[in-house]
Design an enzyme around this catalytic site. Structure first.
Site, PDB file in Angstrom:
ATOM      1  N   TYR A 251     -18.408  12.772 -13.516  1.00  0.00           N
ATOM      2  CA  TYR A 251     -18.288  13.788 -14.308  1.00  0.00           C
ATOM      3  C   TYR A 251     -17.082  14.052 -15.071  1.00  0.00           C
ATOM      4  O   TYR A 251     -16.961  14.545 -16.218  1.00  0.00           O
ATOM      5  CB  TYR A 251     -18.544  15.198 -13.738  1.00  0.00           C
ATOM      6  CG  TYR A 251     -19.879  15.454 -12.956  1.00  0.00           C
ATOM      7  CD1 TYR A 251     -21.113  15.261 -13.665  1.00  0.00           C
ATOM      8  CD2 TYR A 251     -19.887  15.437 -11.675  1.00  0.00           C
ATOM      9  CE1 TYR A 251     -22.240  15.379 -12.850  1.00  0.00           C
ATOM     10  CE2 TYR A 251     -21.119  15.382 -10.948  1.00  0.00           C
ATOM     11  CZ  TYR A 251     -22.329  15.497 -11.483  1.00  0.00           C
ATOM     12  OH  TYR A 251     -23.425  15.711 -10.929  1.00  0.00           O
TER      13      TYR A 251
ATOM     14  N   HIS B 100      -8.232  -4.171  -7.277  1.00  0.00           N
ATOM     15  CA  HIS B 100      -8.156  -3.319  -5.980  1.00  0.00           C
ATOM     16  C   HIS B 100      -9.297  -3.296  -4.858  1.00  0.00           C
ATOM     17  O   HIS B 100     -10.165  -2.634  -5.291  1.00  0.00           O
ATOM     18  CB  HIS B 100      -7.711  -1.971  -6.479  1.00  0.00           C
ATOM     19  CG  HIS B 100      -6.792  -1.303  -5.181  1.00  0.00           C
ATOM     20  ND1 HIS B 100      -5.642  -1.517  -4.865  1.00  0.00           N
ATOM     21  CD2 HIS B 100      -7.193  -0.151  -4.497  1.00  0.00           C
ATOM     22  CE1 HIS B 100      -5.430  -0.719  -3.764  1.00  0.00           C
ATOM     23  NE2 HIS B 100      -6.143   0.151  -3.569  1.00  0.00           N
TER      24      HIS B 100
ATOM     25  N   ARG C 198       0.964  -1.310   0.040  1.00  0.00           N
ATOM     26  CA  ARG C 198       0.122   0.085  -0.114  1.00  0.00           C
ATOM     27  C   ARG C 198       0.708   1.450  -0.102  1.00  0.00           C
ATOM     28  O   ARG C 198       0.698   1.983  -0.694  1.00  0.00           O
ATOM     29  CB  ARG C 198      -0.752   0.079   1.055  1.00  0.00           C
ATOM     30  CG  ARG C 198      -1.765   1.234   1.184  1.00  0.00           C
ATOM     31  CD  ARG C 198      -2.987   1.079   2.347  1.00  0.00           C
ATOM     32  NE  ARG C 198      -3.706  -0.146   2.334  1.00  0.00           N
ATOM     33  CZ  ARG C 198      -4.460  -0.416   3.395  1.00  0.00           C
ATOM     34  NH1 ARG C 198      -4.692   0.511   4.193  1.00  0.00           N
ATOM     35  NH2 ARG C 198      -5.086  -1.595   3.399  1.00  0.00           N
TER      36      ARG C 198
END
Length: 743
Positions: free
Chosen positions: A127, A83, A37
């Site tokens: 968007y 993931h 990570r």
């Protein structure tokens, strides 16, 4: 449940130490965070989430020449296939890869609102749209050519790359930042052209030192520009150790205005600083009168940064103003470099610059070898097929006869012409139109070309020098594509080296005005504008009274000496103003409840003080040695158990007079008291058991000893009878000396 079943259940229970279970669990968690990570891989400079984002976008064919796709689609594929974490974390990581102010060489080409340098958030993923950049494609170059190994995804349904081929030095070029468990990483971005030159030099000179490599890599190259204020020697040391602080400051210019006036324009700010927060900090300090030389600060930024700083006077040098701004705001920061990365075995460690470059070169060599082996296997496979096809052309009639007449065509062809299964399968899969004479010529040409390529690949695999030559060519091509001659590759950050700092006194930036500082008996402090009479009717909280009053300037420092032998320092301009009660002094200093302020005075660097405990031990100390830098103050007078500080007097005289509870007066030369910066001091006057000091005074011998008496002040000029040496008992004071035993 039967007795046997109960015994079986009890046998399944295991007794284990809770600390052992906890440590094992925490260790597993730590390793997971570190390896999967927080820390990047030294080879491709990517964390798992970034690697999965790029690979998912590559699967969606979002190359630089294709159209854009919604970021929501990309995030969905990433969390669905690779993931298994929250969509917000994936989208945040994807957004950062697209921000040209956060990443030196963006890996994602974003369309829509992806945030800005002010710190504004990006639009929602539904968007915005995205595709890969040329840099990202270079990182994934030849990923389908067997260059890297693949691992199963978390659900076992797909495969993902363990590392990217990385024909682009991404770790140093884009840097990295992350916090793991017990360790962190913070690597600044650098210029790819400079990295390429260093890599080419390292290939030719494997024993090169970091000093030599830094002839090419000058230092960080931040996407937001700015200037690095570090000497070359210090940068070399930082890159040798893999850690250290690098000073980065904003760039500014002086703009001339009509009538000889000017304004300062900040054009670039340090990396990682949000412009909106920086501007707010500047205006807040201006409102608090921390910048008395600045008249106004304005924000006129558009696509480029433009912070306007207007001086109060055209005669003020702009360097003086900027010096203070650099010291008090984020116009100058320390970038704390920490090159902590994972090696190819997923072992974390802090690497030097050379170790990072060597790891990248070794990775590129491994990629070259893997690619060459895979290509060689394909060539051998194709040559095997071509050999079989040529046999067909040489024995076309017989092949046709076998196909038409024989029952087991496959076996008959293998036996008749000594073919392999692969060759036989290829012959049987041929189309009739492939039997033209032209096809035979094309196969022979292909066979010749593949044979030549095979020889070349075999030479590469057997010759290390040839491998490094190939890698050098690849690096040179990468440099031409992304180096300094391109718009993206131009160096943005200036390396200025050590800059002479303008040493401006702190009080030059504080508006000087008279104030009266009032300290009450219960420890409340306040400042009143102007020098008021200390006999005025000052207001205090109920039960509180006046204790200390000082006439001073806002540029002064206040020294507070407490009964525990510590000295504290306060800046006069920071004391709460107004005619109210002020605030408790303990909000500004760490003064224990059982201790109290003994005295307060205005700091004078040239002055000295006499500090004495109630048991009569003390010494002389310079006021410069009393300055404290922290709230905890500075230990000056070391006190034994049950003792307390009693005096902190100005040393303005050559003689000391002291009197104790035993009413014995002793006068001696001030030079008998040593000058120290810290300690218990020496015995001033000797007292019988149970008695202690009452008062002490420093005066000039020529002027005589003054003390109050009936009818006014008496001055004793003939002090020979009481004159002695330090640590003596002394004699009874003159007739008329106050019964309170105070001077």
């Amino acid at each position: 449940m039967s007795e046997e079943q109960i015994m079986d259940e009890e046998n399944k229970i295991k007794n284990q130490d809770f600390r052992e279970i906890l440590s094992q669990g925490f260790l597993a968690y730590s390793l997971s965070v570190i390896a999967d990570r927080a820390l990047p891989d030294v080879r491709d400079g990517l964390k798992p989430v970034h690697r999965r984002i790029l690979y998912a976008m590559n699967d969606l064919k979002l190359n630089p020449t294709s159209g854009f796709k919604k970021c929501a689609r990309v995030v969905g594929d990433v969390i669905g296939k690779y993931h298994p974490h929250g969509d917000a974390s994936v989208y945040d990581a994807m957004v950062r890869l697209a921000q040209n102010f956060a990443v030196r060489y963006p890996l994602v080409d974003g369309q829509g609102n992806f945030g800005n340098i002010d710190g504004d958030s990006p639009a929602a993923m539904r968007y915005t749209e995205a595709r890969l950049t040329d840099v990202a494609m270079a990182i994934m170059e030849d990923i389908s050519e067997g260059t890297v190994s693949f691992n199963s995804t978390y659900d076992g349904e797909n495969q993902e790359p363990s590392v990217m081929p990385c024909a682009f030095p991404n770790l140093l070029a884009n840097g990295a930042e992350g916090i793991a468990v017990g360790m962190a990483t913070k690597i600044p971005p650098h210029n790819v052209g400079e990295i390429s030159d260093a890599l080419l030099y390292l290939i030719k000179n494997p024993e090169a030192t970091i000093q030599e490599l830094m002839q090419f890599i000058k230092g960080p190259d931040f996407p937001t520009g700015g200037s690095v204020i570090e000497s070359h020697e210090n940068l070399v040391k930082i890159y040798e150790t893999g850690r250290g602080a690098i000073k980065v400051r904003a760039n500014w210019i002086k703009e001339e205005l009509p009538r000889g006036t000017y304004q300062i324009v900040v054009t670039e700010i340090p990396y990682g600083v949000q412009k909106d927060k920086l501007y707010k900090r500047l205006t807040d300090l201006l409102e608090d009168k921390k910048f008395p030389l600045v008249a106004d600060i304005r924000e006129e930024s558009s696509d480029t940064i433009r912070l306007i700083i207007e001086p109060k006077n055209k005669n003020i040098e702009p360097e003086v103003i900027m010096s203070q701004l650099f010291k008090t705001t984020d116009l100058q920061i320390n970038f704390n470099l920490n090159m902590n990365v994972l090696d190819k075995d997923h072992v974390p460690g802090i690497r030097s610059l050379k170790e990072v470059l060597v790891a990248f070169l070794n990775h590129r060599r491994e990629i070259l070898i893997n690619r060459s082996k895979v290509r060689l296997e394909k060539i051998n496979h194709r040559l095997e097929i071509l050999d079989g096809l040529l046999i067909t052309y040489l024995n076309l009639d017989e092949v046709i006869r076998i196909i038409r007449e024989e029952d087991d065509v496959f076996q008959e062809l293998m036996v008749r012409f000594n073919l392999t299964e692969i060759q036989t399968e290829a012959i049987l899969n041929m189309k009739l139109r492939s039997l033209r004479k032209l096809e035979e010529i094309q196969i022979k040409n292909e066979q010749r070309d593949l044979t030549n390529e095979k020889i070349e690949l075999q030479n590469v695999l057997s010759n290390e020098d040839l491998q490094w030559k190939k890698i050098s060519i690849e690096i040179d091509l990468m440099k031409k594509k992304f180096g300094q001659k391109t718009e993206l590759g131009k160096r943005r950050t200036k390396i200025l080296g050590i800059v002479d700092e303008i040493d401006v006194p702190l009080d030059a930036f504080i508006e000087k005005e008279p104030i009266t500082v009032i300290i009450s008996q219960k420890g409340w402090i306040r400042a009143i504008k102007g020098h008021i009479s200390l006999n005025d009717d000052l207001k205090f909280k109920e039960g509180d009274t006046f204790k200390i009053g000082l006439h001073m300037q806002t540029t002064d420092k206040i020294m507070l000496f407490s009964t525990n032998g510590r000295c504290f320092t306060l800046l006069a301009d920071r004391i709460p103003r107004g005619r109210g009660f002020g605030e408790p002094i303990r909000l500004s200093i760490d003064l224990p409840e059982e201790d109290d302020i003994l005295t307060a005075f205005i700091y004078d660097e040239s002055s000295k003080r006499l500090v004495v405990s109630n048991f009569g031990k003390g010494f002389i100390v310079k006021e410069s040695d009393l300055l404290a830098q922290t709230r905890a103050g500075k230990v000056v007078l070391i006190l034994p158990e049950n003792a307390s500080a009693k005096f902190c007097l100005p040393c303005k005289g050559d003689t000391v007079a002291v009197i104790g509870q035993n009413r014995k007066l002793l006068i001696f030369d001030r030079n008998e008291i040593p000058e120290m910066s810290k300690g218990q001091g020496v015995l001033i006057q000797k007292y019988p058991l149970g008695s202690c000091m009452t008062d002490i005074k420093v005066f000039n011998k020529e002027e005589g000893l003054s003390y109050p008496c009936t009818g006014g002040i008496r001055t004793e000029t003939n002090i020979t009878g009481w004159f002695g040496h330090r640590a003596q008992i002394g004699k009874m004071p003159p007739v008329g000396f106050p019964k309170t035993n105070h001077f």
